[in-house]
Design an enzyme around this catalytic site. Structure first.
Site, PDB file in Angstrom:
ATOM      1  N   GLN A  53      60.241  40.271  48.569  1.00 33.35           N
ATOM      2  CA  GLN A  53      59.358  40.608  47.452  1.00 33.35           C
ATOM      3  C   GLN A  53      58.138  41.322  48.000  1.00 33.35           C
ATOM      4  O   GLN A  53      57.297  40.706  48.651  1.00 33.35           O
ATOM      5  CB  GLN A  53      58.982  39.297  46.754  1.00 33.35           C
ATOM      6  CG  GLN A  53      57.942  39.418  45.679  1.00 33.35           C
ATOM      7  CD  GLN A  53      57.437  38.034  45.262  1.00 33.35           C
ATOM      8  OE1 GLN A  53      58.132  37.031  45.446  1.00 33.35           O
ATOM      9  NE2 GLN A  53      56.241  37.973  44.732  1.00 33.35           N
ATOM     10  N   GLY A  54      58.023  42.606  47.733  1.00 32.31           N
ATOM     11  CA  GLY A  54      56.912  43.386  48.279  1.00 32.31           C
ATOM     12  C   GLY A  54      55.811  43.588  47.257  1.00 32.31           C
ATOM     13  O   GLY A  54      55.695  44.648  46.643  1.00 32.31           O
ATOM     14  N   SER A  95      52.257  41.698  47.651  1.00 36.99           N
ATOM     15  CA  SER A  95      50.920  41.580  48.260  1.00 36.99           C
ATOM     16  C   SER A  95      50.651  42.685  49.271  1.00 36.99           C
ATOM     17  O   SER A  95      51.554  43.153  49.968  1.00 36.99           O
ATOM     18  CB  SER A  95      50.780  40.231  48.970  1.00 36.99           C
ATOM     19  OG  SER A  95      51.046  39.181  48.088  1.00 36.99           O
ATOM     20  N   SER A 146      57.815  37.545  52.606  1.00 39.76           N
ATOM     21  CA  SER A 146      58.740  36.533  53.114  1.00 39.76           C
ATOM     22  C   SER A 146      60.117  37.132  53.343  1.00 39.76           C
ATOM     23  O   SER A 146      60.612  37.894  52.506  1.00 39.76           O
ATOM     24  CB  SER A 146      58.862  35.369  52.131  1.00 39.76           C
ATOM     25  OG  SER A 146      57.625  34.728  51.988  1.00 39.76           O
ATOM     26  N   GLU A 174      57.824  31.901  40.016  1.00 39.11           N
ATOM     27  CA  GLU A 174      57.583  31.491  41.398  1.00 39.11           C
ATOM     28  C   GLU A 174      56.711  30.237  41.445  1.00 39.11           C
ATOM     29  O   GLU A 174      56.596  29.579  42.475  1.00 39.11           O
ATOM     30  CB  GLU A 174      56.877  32.649  42.124  1.00 39.11           C
ATOM     31  CG  GLU A 174      56.951  32.599  43.635  1.00 39.11           C
ATOM     32  CD  GLU A 174      56.244  33.799  44.261  1.00 39.11           C
ATOM     33  OE1 GLU A 174      55.766  34.669  43.517  1.00 39.11           O
ATOM     34  OE2 GLU A 174      56.174  33.840  45.486  1.00 39.11           O
TER      35      GLU A 174
END
Ligand code: FAD
Lengths: 362, 299
Positions: A119-120, A122, A154, A238
């Site tokens: 998951q890109g 931040s 992550s 999330e």
């Protein structure tokens, strides 16, 4: 009201238990070893019919009611197996905002574990204030070209695909100029820089530099400018212990610690046991409420806060049980500190609760 | 697996909430309004909820009424009579309550007191009021002679203990909810530095934490209340202890937050915040649970 298993649930639990009796012990449950073989574990779970329980069959799920996830998590923890891969929030993001074509192309691989995801969202300058993100995606014929810097991503080192947020319209108001993409991680325009976590683990998250990475225009998820809405769907899920499947893992840690007690257990451990049991029951209540079609609103922030307190109290119990002298316990403690940061910090969750549930206008 | 309340249970909760809102004390002054207390007493007596158990109601229903009554600071007996009813299971006009550690609990107007000794039930008399922390419920002395009025099975005695813990948990949760609502309302109207105090993060975050603690309490209590009748007696007692430990810590924190958010006023007798806090302290002490009693293997 009945907290017991229905006959169907009991039969499912039984099948799961006997499968786990054979397979569970063969996979590492923590540290870098766990991450290395996590994909294999994911595929094994899915192949046996024990993953993606509440998701549509068309994409490789089992279409069972949401409470089956509780059974899965409880039995995984009981068997000493690794936790279930937590990617429900990505499934929700793609499932709700992606076209049917994108769903058919990407959900099955995501759910069955043959394709791995990260998951890109931040960036160094955009954490809590995600809408400050500056990564850009610029149209170039049938493709977009991506430039920017993502961080805390992550599983970036093992990912095949990245669900990426990037700015497509620099002139639009900042929440409206963002779009979401499915970007291949296997291409020259991407550089990975590993990060070592507080507990020494190197496989948890990394930095990803996009320097002219390319993504086909038809791999934009949703319409141009819909990225912020997708992001809210993803972070909303999330935040839910029921989506993440962590609650049983805490119970397992408590039981492992309890097995080492000689004499009176430290108060921290007893309190962690109380908290863990609370969270187990809380997840059951939340999943039951989903039977009434209760949708995911700001309440997820309450659940995230509860989950965070539980994990950090379990961490304190690990410390009280001699954590500074035991590498695994120390790692449990240190890792627990991240729970109040990842997925939106505790301060941000409290802001959401205060303004959107309590109406305090914070 | 289904943790939802039934439609009937939701209706019972709404009815209890309405009664508490209408006739419970709206201020500290109201506590001394004998007319109001008499009307409240009459209304509660008319519902028949004090004999819910002999009418076949589950622990869940008892807990729902106890929670709403505490939220509205209902200052006529409920916990005491309902626990007496669970032991006696016969509906007589005389006001009964139960004794704990030699004191009659929740004993306003009570004349007769039940004491559970092992499996034997003894009946004594309620005497003078005993000074206590709670301004909404009072304890009384117990005097003999004690006459045996029956016996319960070992299982019933154990389930009764679970129910007693659950009723006090529900009271804690209800009082916490009441104190929290009071504080949120105040935070929206009290202004300092030209803004409502609730707009300051330091205040807002305390209240956000309070709501999370309340949600956690609801979940753990719901299960314990169900367990009273549905799990084995030992499991029911364990579930109730877990709930009690959680709800007691949560409720005290929420009440302390309420006092803090009220500032100076929160530290005066006239503010209802301390009435909630006192009720929470009393319900924590009544049928207490200790961390050392928690079975670490069961969770
Ligand atoms: C283990 C882990 C895994 C992660 N995985 C991913 C991932 O896969 N993908 C991804 O995109 N991101 C991921 N993240 C990033 C995570 O979402 C961010 O770290 C988080 O949102 C906080 O952003 P930040 O680190 O920039 O901190 P900042 O936003 O700079 O916050 C610093 C401090 O300031 C406080 N603060 C900031 N703004 C406010 C405010 N308005 N009010 C009150 N306090 C405030 C914060 O609470 C915090 O205490 C991960 C993080 C961790 C720790």
């Amino acid at each position: 009201m009945d907290f017991r298993d229905s006959p169907e649930e009991a039969a499912f639990r039984e099948r799961l238990r006997s499968w786990l009796a054979e397979r569970a012990g063969t996979f590492p449950t923590s540290g870098d070893d766990y991450w290395r073989r996590q994909g294999e574990w994911h595929r094994a779970l899915h192949a046996a019919g024990f993953f993606g329980l509440s998701w549509p069959r068309a994409y490789g799920g089992q279409e069972l009611p949401p409470v089956y996830d509780v059974i899965l998590d409880e039995e995984l923890a009981r068997a000493g197996a690794p936790p279930r891969p937590s990617l429900g929030y990505l499934v929700q993001g793609l499932g709700r905002h992606g076209s049917e074509e994108l769903r058919r192309r990407f959900l099955p691989g995501m759910i069955n574990g043959t394709e791995r995801w990260c998951q890109g969202f931040s960036e160094p300058g955009a954490g809590s204030d995600l809408a400050a993100l500056t990564t850009t995606a610029t149209r170039d014929g049938d493709e977009y070209v991506v430039h920017g810097h993502k961080i805390w991503t992550s599983y970036s080192d093992v990912a095949d695909w990245c669900l990426l947020l990037a700015r497509t319209d620099p002139d639009a108001p900042r929440h409206q100029g963002i779009s979401a993409f499915v970007v291949s991680m296997h291409q020259p325009g991407i550089e990975q820089r590993p990060l070592k976590m507080i507990n020494g683990v190197t496989t948890e998250f990394g930095q990803v530099l996009f320097e002219g990475a390319r993504v086909p225009a038809d791999q934009m998820v949703g319409a141009p400018g819909e990225g912020w809405r997708l992001a809210m769907t993803v972070v909303g899920h999330e935040r839910e212990p029921s989506t993440l499947g962590f609650s049983a893992r805490y119970g397992k840690t408590v039981r492992t610690l309890a097995a080492r007690v000689e004499g009176a257990p430290p108060a921290e451990l007893a309190w962690a046991a109380v908290q863990t049991e609370m969270l187990r029951l809380h997840v059951r209540r939340r999943l039951s409420e989903q039977l009434d079609g209760v949708s995911h609103g700001p309440e997820g922030s309450l659940d995230k806060l509860l989950m965070t307190w539980v994990e950090q109290d379990v961490g304190h119990a690990a410390l009280a049980m001699g954590g500074t002298r035991d590498p695994e316990l120390l790692s449990t403690y240190l890792y627990s500190r991240a729970q109040s940061v990842m997925g939106g910090t505790s301060q941000i969750q409290k802001n959401i609760i205060a303004s959107r549930i309590l109406g305090l206008g914070a | 697996m289904d943790a939802r309340l039934t439609t009937e249970q939701r209706e019972l909760r709404a009815a209890a909430a309405r009664l508490a809102d209408e006739l419970g004390p709206g201020s500290v002054l109201d506590l001394d309004d004998a007319d109001r207390v008499a009307r409240l007493e009459k209304a509660v007596a008319a519902t028949g909820w004090r004999t819910l158990r002999s009418d076949g109601a589950s622990g869940v229903e008892v807990a729902l009424v106890a929670e709403e009554f505490a939220r509205g600071l209902v200052d006529v007996p409920f916990a005491g009579p309902v626990l007496a009813d669970d032991l006696r299971r016969d509906d007589t006009a005389e006001p009964w309550t139960v004794a704990v550690d030699g004191e009659a609990a929740d004993a306003r107007d009570a004349r007769r007191v039940l004491v559970l000794q092992g499996r034997r039930i003894l009946a004594g008399r309620a005497g003078h009021a005993v000074a206590g922390v709670d301004l909404t419920r009072r304890n009384a002395e117990v005097s003999g002679p004690f006459e045996p009025v029956g016996e319960v099975s070992a299982e019933h005695a154990e389930r009764w203990r679970a129910l007693a813990l659950v009723v006090t948990c529900a009271d804690l949760l209800g009082a916490a909810r009441g104190a929290h609502t009071l504080a949120c309302e105040y935070a929206k109207v009290r202004e300092q530095y030209g803004n409502p105090i609730g707009s300051y993060q330091a205040v807002a975050h305390l209240l956000a934490e309070g709501l999370a603690l309340i949600e956690g309490s609801i979940s753990v209590l719901r299960h314990a209340a169900w367990a009273v009748d549905e799990l084995t007696p030992a499991e029911a007692v364990h579930a109730a202890r877990v709930a009690k430990l959680y709800c007691a810590r949560a409720a005290r924190t929420v009440c302390e937050t309420s006092v803090q958010v009220h500032g100076g006023i929160g530290n005066t007798w006239e503010c209802l915040a301390h009435v909630y806090l006192r009720r929470v302290l009393a319900s924590t002490d009544l049928f207490p649970a200790g961390l050392e009693e928690i079975d670490l293997g069961l969770s």
